[in-house]
Motif scaffolding. Sequence first.
Motif, PDB file in Angstrom:
ATOM      1  N   LYS A  33       0.820  -1.206   0.000  1.00 33.45           N
ATOM      2  CA  LYS A  33       0.000   0.000   0.000  1.00 33.45           C
ATOM      3  C   LYS A  33       0.856   1.259   0.000  1.00 33.45           C
ATOM      4  O   LYS A  33       0.546   2.246  -0.665  1.00 33.45           O
ATOM      5  N   ALA A  34       1.963   1.228   0.738  1.00 28.75           N
ATOM      6  CA  ALA A  34       2.822   2.403   0.829  1.00 28.75           C
ATOM      7  C   ALA A  34       3.456   2.759  -0.506  1.00 28.75           C
ATOM      8  O   ALA A  34       3.736   3.931  -0.779  1.00 28.75           O
ATOM      9  N   VAL A  35       3.701   1.755  -1.349  1.00 25.73           N
ATOM     10  CA  VAL A  35       4.271   2.017  -2.681  1.00 25.73           C
ATOM     11  C   VAL A  35       3.250   2.758  -3.527  1.00 25.73           C
ATOM     12  O   VAL A  35       3.574   3.754  -4.196  1.00 25.73           O
ATOM     13  N   TRP A  36       1.999   2.284  -3.511  1.00 27.35           N
ATOM     14  CA  TRP A  36       0.971   2.998  -4.267  1.00 27.35           C
ATOM     15  C   TRP A  36       0.738   4.394  -3.696  1.00 27.35           C
ATOM     16  O   TRP A  36       0.524   5.345  -4.457  1.00 27.35           O
ATOM     17  N   ARG A  37       0.778   4.541  -2.388  1.00 23.79           N
ATOM     18  CA  ARG A  37       0.518   5.870  -1.810  1.00 23.79           C
ATOM     19  C   ARG A  37       1.562   6.883  -2.284  1.00 23.79           C
ATOM     20  O   ARG A  37       1.232   8.015  -2.639  1.00 23.79           O
ATOM     21  N   ARG A  38       2.839   6.498  -2.283  1.00 25.11           N
ATOM     22  CA  ARG A  38       3.886   7.419  -2.747  1.00 25.11           C
ATOM     23  C   ARG A  38       3.649   7.821  -4.197  1.00 25.11           C
ATOM     24  O   ARG A  38       3.734   9.004  -4.558  1.00 25.11           O
TER      25      ARG A  38
ATOM     26  N   ASN B 158      -8.003  -3.815 -16.451  1.00 26.17           N
ATOM     27  CA  ASN B 158      -8.534  -4.882 -15.622  1.00 26.17           C
ATOM     28  C   ASN B 158      -8.950  -4.296 -14.283  1.00 26.17           C
ATOM     29  O   ASN B 158      -8.493  -3.221 -13.898  1.00 26.17           O
ATOM     30  N   PRO B 159      -9.804  -4.981 -13.540  1.00 28.48           N
ATOM     31  CA  PRO B 159     -10.213  -4.462 -12.240  1.00 28.48           C
ATOM     32  C   PRO B 159      -9.028  -4.289 -11.293  1.00 28.48           C
ATOM     33  O   PRO B 159      -8.089  -5.091 -11.284  1.00 28.48           O
ATOM     34  N   GLY B 160      -9.084  -3.248 -10.495  1.00 33.83           N
ATOM     35  CA  GLY B 160      -8.032  -2.990  -9.528  1.00 33.83           C
ATOM     36  C   GLY B 160      -8.219  -3.780  -8.246  1.00 33.83           C
ATOM     37  O   GLY B 160      -9.229  -4.454  -8.039  1.00 33.83           O
ATOM     38  N   SER B 161      -7.238  -3.681  -7.372  1.00 31.44           N
ATOM     39  CA  SER B 161      -7.321  -4.357  -6.083  1.00 31.44           C
ATOM     40  C   SER B 161      -8.161  -3.545  -5.109  1.00 31.44           C
ATOM     41  O   SER B 161      -8.351  -2.338  -5.264  1.00 31.44           O
ATOM     42  N   GLU B 162      -8.660  -4.214  -4.079  1.00 31.22           N
ATOM     43  CA  GLU B 162      -9.423  -3.548  -3.031  1.00 31.22           C
ATOM     44  C   GLU B 162      -8.587  -2.468  -2.360  1.00 31.22           C
ATOM     45  O   GLU B 162      -9.056  -1.367  -2.076  1.00 31.22           O
ATOM     46  N   GLU B 163      -7.330  -2.777  -2.112  1.00 35.30           N
ATOM     47  CA  GLU B 163      -6.447  -1.834  -1.433  1.00 35.30           C
ATOM     48  C   GLU B 163      -6.206  -0.586  -2.276  1.00 35.30           C
ATOM     49  O   GLU B 163      -6.203   0.540  -1.765  1.00 35.30           O
ATOM     50  N   PHE B 164      -6.032  -0.764  -3.575  1.00 37.01           N
ATOM     51  CA  PHE B 164      -5.815   0.377  -4.456  1.00 37.01           C
ATOM     52  C   PHE B 164      -7.048   1.278  -4.479  1.00 37.01           C
ATOM     53  O   PHE B 164      -6.945   2.505  -4.401  1.00 37.01           O
ATOM     54  N   LEU B 165      -8.226   0.686  -4.586  1.00 36.75           N
ATOM     55  CA  LEU B 165      -9.449   1.477  -4.618  1.00 36.75           C
ATOM     56  C   LEU B 165      -9.668   2.211  -3.306  1.00 36.75           C
ATOM     57  O   LEU B 165     -10.139   3.357  -3.285  1.00 36.75           O
ATOM     58  N   THR B 166      -9.331   1.580  -2.194  1.00 36.40           N
ATOM     59  CA  THR B 166      -9.452   2.246  -0.899  1.00 36.40           C
ATOM     60  C   THR B 166      -8.545   3.469  -0.835  1.00 36.40           C
ATOM     61  O   THR B 166      -8.930   4.519  -0.304  1.00 36.40           O
ATOM     62  N   LEU B 167      -7.343   3.360  -1.365  1.00 31.13           N
ATOM     63  CA  LEU B 167      -6.443   4.512  -1.432  1.00 31.13           C
ATOM     64  C   LEU B 167      -7.048   5.640  -2.267  1.00 31.13           C
ATOM     65  O   LEU B 167      -6.954   6.817  -1.904  1.00 31.13           O
TER      66      LEU B 167
ATOM     67  N   HIS C 297     -16.732  -3.921  -5.629  1.00 33.44           N
ATOM     68  CA  HIS C 297     -16.199  -2.568  -5.712  1.00 33.44           C
ATOM     69  C   HIS C 297     -17.250  -1.461  -5.626  1.00 33.44           C
ATOM     70  O   HIS C 297     -16.908  -0.286  -5.558  1.00 33.44           O
ATOM     71  N   ARG C 298     -18.516  -1.789  -5.633  1.00 35.04           N
ATOM     72  CA  ARG C 298     -19.554  -0.790  -5.851  1.00 35.04           C
ATOM     73  C   ARG C 298     -19.700   0.233  -4.731  1.00 35.04           C
ATOM     74  O   ARG C 298     -20.306   1.285  -4.936  1.00 35.04           O
ATOM     75  N   ASN C 299     -19.178  -0.032  -3.528  1.00 30.30           N
ATOM     76  CA  ASN C 299     -19.311   0.941  -2.443  1.00 30.30           C
ATOM     77  C   ASN C 299     -18.215   2.008  -2.455  1.00 30.30           C
ATOM     78  O   ASN C 299     -18.256   2.935  -1.642  1.00 30.30           O
ATOM     79  N   HIS C 300     -17.266   1.892  -3.349  1.00 25.51           N
ATOM     80  CA  HIS C 300     -16.173   2.879  -3.401  1.00 25.51           C
ATOM     81  C   HIS C 300     -16.661   4.174  -4.042  1.00 25.51           C
ATOM     82  O   HIS C 300     -17.032   4.182  -5.225  1.00 25.51           O
ATOM     83  N   PRO C 301     -16.660   5.278  -3.307  1.00 23.62           N
ATOM     84  CA  PRO C 301     -17.117   6.544  -3.897  1.00 23.62           C
ATOM     85  C   PRO C 301     -16.229   7.040  -5.017  1.00 23.62           C
ATOM     86  O   PRO C 301     -16.651   7.850  -5.846  1.00 23.62           O
ATOM     87  N   SER C 302     -14.990   6.573  -5.064  1.00 21.68           N
ATOM     88  CA  SER C 302     -14.065   7.016  -6.113  1.00 21.68           C
ATOM     89  C   SER C 302     -14.512   6.556  -7.495  1.00 21.68           C
ATOM     90  O   SER C 302     -14.245   7.236  -8.495  1.00 21.68           O
TER      91      SER C 302
ATOM     92  N   CYS D  80      -3.243  15.657 -11.034  1.00 23.63           N
ATOM     93  CA  CYS D  80      -4.072  14.526 -11.457  1.00 23.63           C
ATOM     94  C   CYS D  80      -5.212  14.334 -10.461  1.00 23.63           C
ATOM     95  O   CYS D  80      -4.986  14.351  -9.238  1.00 23.63           O
ATOM     96  N   ASN D  81      -6.432  14.122 -10.980  1.00 24.69           N
ATOM     97  CA  ASN D  81      -7.570  13.871 -10.085  1.00 24.69           C
ATOM     98  C   ASN D  81      -8.334  12.591 -10.429  1.00 24.69           C
ATOM     99  O   ASN D  81      -9.397  12.349  -9.851  1.00 24.69           O
ATOM    100  N   ALA D  82      -7.803  11.776 -11.346  1.00 25.62           N
ATOM    101  CA  ALA D  82      -8.553  10.598 -11.774  1.00 25.62           C
ATOM    102  C   ALA D  82      -7.613   9.502 -12.274  1.00 25.62           C
ATOM    103  O   ALA D  82      -6.535   9.791 -12.806  1.00 25.62           O
ATOM    104  N   ILE D  83      -8.046   8.240 -12.086  1.00 25.26           N
ATOM    105  CA  ILE D  83      -7.277   7.073 -12.496  1.00 25.26           C
ATOM    106  C   ILE D  83      -8.165   6.153 -13.320  1.00 25.26           C
ATOM    107  O   ILE D  83      -9.282   5.819 -12.914  1.00 25.26           O
TER     108      ILE D  83
END
Length: 826
Positions: A319-324, A342-351, A409-414, A334-337
């Motif tokens: 997670k720390a690698v993606w956060r940096r 392919n679908p992302g990981s749960e951890e990435f979407l949470t970030l 993934h549907r509960n992620h507001p991002s 940047c404001n969007a990814i």
Amino acid sequence: MNTLILRHFALGFFLILSASCSGPRATIHPTNFNDGWSFSLDGGDWNSVRLPHDWSVSFPFDSIKGEGATGYLLGGVGEYRKTFPTSPAAVSYLYFDGVYNNATVTLNGKELGEHPYGYSPFYYDISKVVNGEGEENELSVKVDHSRYADSRWYSGSGIYREVRMYNEAALHIPPWGVFVRTPEVSGDAASVRIEVQVLNKGPQTQDAKLVTDILDPAGKIVATQTSSVPLEAGGEQGVVQEIQLSNPLLWDVDSPQLYTAVSRLEAGGERSRDYRTTFGVRSFRFDAATGFYLNGTNRKIKGVCLHHDGGLVGAAVPKAVWRRRLQTLKEGGCNAIRISHNPGSEEFLTLCDEMGFLVQDEFYDEWDYPKDKRKNMGESTSTDYITRGHHEHFQEWAKIDLQNTILAHRNHPSIIQWSIGNEIEWTYPRQKETTGFFGADANGNYFWNPPPYSTEKIRSLQESIPRTKYHIGETAQKLADWTHEIDSSRPVIANCILPSASYESGYADALDMIGFSYRRIMYDYAKENYPDLPVMGTENLAQYHEWKAIMERPWVSGTFLWTGIDYLGESNGHWPKKQTTSGMLDLAGFTKPSYFMMKSLWTEEPMIYLTSQQEAKSIFKVENGQVVERKPGAWERALWSWHDVNHHWNYTDGETIIIEALSNCPEAELFLNGKSLGRRRMADNPDHIYKWAVPYTSGELMVKGYTNGASPEYTLQTSSEPAKLSLHTEGSGEEGIVHLIVQLEDANGHPVRHLSRELSFSVSGAELLGVDNGAPTNTSAFQGGKVKTNNGRALAIVRLPDEPASITVTAAGLPEAVFKFGEMGK
């Protein structure tokens, strides 16, 4: 508020869960299941590993057996084993967020199932397979990635995402059993709709209560709803709770406020554990005439595409690698990814939820027919074993994988878009044939020219050319319908590379909005011929001309640039190049010039950045005392990679050097050793680049921008030979992950960027995850402990234990440098 009991609520949803064995949100406190695994590759020795785990990234790069499509790293067949005791629970679920790929899961000798797709989550109800309470269980996961070139980019190999165990009472909320939406949002109120699935797997009828508390971003309870849920033995029931929030804090890219719905069941004096669902209060819409709106505010999507590898850590990205990496992109505006492809990981979407990124979650790169993994476009001509990909499973698994991804993934507001496919048109021959860009009738480059055929001719050709077994429009409609079945709150989009054909093939008819892949030339075509379908760029170049085209057209919602970060793969035939270089950051997460170009366009805080290049190597030349393009107008067709420039001030005395500055300031002035070399206006530079020609003299080169009283500066300093190593850390340090940056410096402490040295890393008391320099031609093994500097620097990523640790870095002829880490928890 009224509470509606739905006795047959989401019956289809539950059947999907049961049949496809999918998995839950990370926010409901599962048992840690990532430790205590053993791993064997290709029948070899067993070794202890910690999940997530990617075995391919530990290999050396192989130019003989390897394929550039997947970064010259091999695959194989691996097996994971773990023993664990049975917990005192009525129901247990075993969840995998992602296994690449062709996984077979076995528990206590009984096969639980197979899962071919490497990117979709899945789970199993293991309640009837586990042994008695307190007894040991034997779990095996076999992963067949012998087809190691089955992708067009680096995929990784193994259980590269998290594994979790969920132990439940008989009366419980199943995985993915809560869906939270905010259908109505204003500045002073919001309605929250919570759909909850409740199961009773016990032998008795239960008169239960469902209690949901809404916690604000500070953790304070701001609303509570209680619903009666009578459940027969073995029954299921859906409950809808509707709650009003006053003066809600909105989730926004600039202020990503997050609420939590805490749901629990109470029956017979017993209380279930809390099921926590993080959500955001926000509204958004896409308008075909005026673009994108978030919480009622019209704004552009300033996005980038990202593949899922994290450079030297491969596909198992802490997670720390993606956060940096994400923080650097955020600082660049940047404001969007767009998660490609392919679908992302749960951890990435949470970030992304936490950091305020809009997300396009994409399902597939292949549908009915395969793509050529080596050539990257066109229908596949690769028929050998190693390149056969997921299209072989598409007919059987497409609906399952797609809908399970949405449920997860549907509960992620991002997430604001579901993308059903990427550049799919290449794999259906008639799509290419009907554009008029290819074959005997071709009269222009499809990249830069508008369609040569009229809409009527394209439509006629679509009807007259014999169709293949599968039709692109029909498949698109199936995928869109399956998406809407689970979630109708977000639009369905696709990344279309041949949109003139897609509009007339039925493909676009299946979409709620359309995305263009490198087809900015068609924005006006879309507006003229198909004005009712919202449009945006979903794969564009990190160049000024791309953003200029979007800013000039209010109906274009924004863009996703290719790419935010360099990624492994898509480099066939280019050894020793192992990665794609279109990123705004390199593979080590260091910024590149394109980053600063986009930052100058995407941010308002005054900034400026400086590069240099010898005139003979520059895309510019001096003509009549002015710096001009060698090829006039070339900036309007600049492609994926930034032109060749340097980030140093070390040349031969007297040679002509072209200086470039990237800035959002309307004026800039260049100084050499304190003497002004001229002040320039951005209005005089149609390519949005300040330019000077300077006879080289050593010393300090400094550029200053001028705007609204602010004067940002940037300096390049002549350096001498490397004399020492400078060490510093970057990133959050969460999970004990540390990014150590090594920089060559001269005796005066100036960074040395024009020379390189081979570095050796040794670690005491910690785990060295790998080293890299970001360069595309660096083929040193990531986990080999040695790397040459690039631009005078390199990166090491270290996982620290709870105890103090140190890392020693050496280079021939330089004093060794030691970085000591104190007490730092994982």
